[in-house]
Write a protein that holds these residues in place. Structure first.
Motif, PDB file in Angstrom:
ATOM      1  N   THR A  47     105.004 -60.773  10.170  1.00 27.64           N
ATOM      2  CA  THR A  47     106.065 -60.129  10.953  1.00 27.64           C
ATOM      3  C   THR A  47     105.487 -59.400  12.160  1.00 27.64           C
ATOM      4  N   THR A  48     104.309 -58.815  12.016  1.00 26.30           N
ATOM      5  CA  THR A  48     103.668 -58.155  13.163  1.00 26.30           C
ATOM      6  C   THR A  48     103.383 -59.166  14.266  1.00 26.30           C
ATOM      7  N   ARG A  51     106.633 -59.621  16.005  1.00 22.36           N
ATOM      8  CA  ARG A  51     106.935 -58.423  16.793  1.00 22.36           C
ATOM      9  C   ARG A  51     106.056 -58.366  18.050  1.00 22.36           C
ATOM     10  N   LEU A  56     108.120 -56.134  20.653  1.00 24.50           N
ATOM     11  CA  LEU A  56     108.651 -55.015  19.875  1.00 24.50           C
ATOM     12  C   LEU A  56     107.528 -54.086  19.427  1.00 24.50           C
ATOM     13  N   THR A  57     106.377 -54.670  19.102  1.00 22.21           N
ATOM     14  CA  THR A  57     105.143 -53.921  18.847  1.00 22.21           C
ATOM     15  C   THR A  57     104.080 -54.579  19.716  1.00 22.21           C
ATOM     16  N   SER A  76     110.835 -56.229  25.752  1.00 21.44           N
ATOM     17  CA  SER A  76     111.431 -57.224  24.852  1.00 21.44           C
ATOM     18  C   SER A  76     112.579 -57.997  25.485  1.00 21.44           C
TER      19      SER A  76
END
Length: 239
Positions: A47-48, A51, A56-57, A76
């Motif tokens: 998921t990272t 992201r 998002l990250t 984003s």
């Protein structure tokens, strides 16, 4: 048939949450028209990775190129506008909008697709959404919410569709419907990056696979190569 040029290219990215580093030089690529899976046990950075792609990250190092544009430092919303549609883990549909409103809220054909997605086409793909069009998002079952999340992403007419935990927590019949949908999308030439735990289905419909362990790419290859290595699956996927 997948185009040889990468649509998405991730090169040696490093991503942190505060002082905790999660990705350590991770790399992967997806060509146009290709369906690629990202696999690994829970907590390994899947998921990272998503992201990081979406901003998002943001990754603190490395490169992320999408359709020839370096996107690592972009916000984003600009990354999404370049043509990435995300079906996030947990679906994250708008609970206080109707099914129809969820679908049209972000609908756009910014990239000028000659055959854009429309409400009618989404309803043909998922007839249940047509039946539930006036229901609020929070009145849907988990499977219906996943269909809605996929439909919402497709209504942006993306170059790349990303699904994080495509069939997690869904009933078996609904899972089959989602896999059939992804097979159909691939046949249409849709580029797809999918995270899921079902190696059998992923091996059947994906072109290539990446396995990550503790934030690093530890293996990549074709479906034939993956199915020929049960020891690899046991070592990194717990199968």
């Amino acid at each position: 048939m997948a185009d040889a040029a990468p649509l998405l290219e991730i090169d040696s990215i490093e991503t942190c949450y505060g002082l905790s580093q999660v990705l350590f030089g991770l790399s992967l690529s997806i060509r146009r028209g290709e369906m690629v899976s990202l696999m690994g046990r829970n907590g390994m950075g899947k998921t990272t990775t998503i992201r990081s792609i979406m901003g998002l990250t943001p990754a603190r190092a490395g490169a992320i190129r999408f359709a020839g544009t370096e996107v690592r430092s972009l916000p984003s919303y600009r990354i999404a506008k370049l043509g990435i549609g995300l079906v996030p883990e947990g679906r994250q549909i708008f609970p206080n909008l109707t099914v129809r409103e969820n679908l049209v809220a972000a609908a756009a054909n910014r990239l000028g697709s000659p055959d854009p997605w429309s409400l009618e086409k989404i309803h043909a793909l998922f007839p249940r959404l047509a039946e539930r069009g006036s229901n609020m998002g929070n009145q849907l079952s988990g499977g219906e919410q996943q269909m809605l999340a996929i439909g919402r992403a497709l209504m942006t007419n993306p170059h790349l569709l990303i699904l994080d935990e495509a069939t997690e927590g869904l009933a078996p019949l609904i899972r089959e419907e989602i896999w059939n949908c992804l097979s159909m999308l691939k046949a249409r030439g849709q580029s797809i990056l999918v995270i899921d735990k079902n190696v059998e289905h992923l091996s059947r419909i994906c072109d290539r696979h990446y396995i990550i362990e503790r934030g690093r790419t530890v293996w990549s290859g074709t479906s034939a190569q993956l199915t020929a290595k049960p020891d690899l699956q046991h070592r990194y996927l717990g199968i």
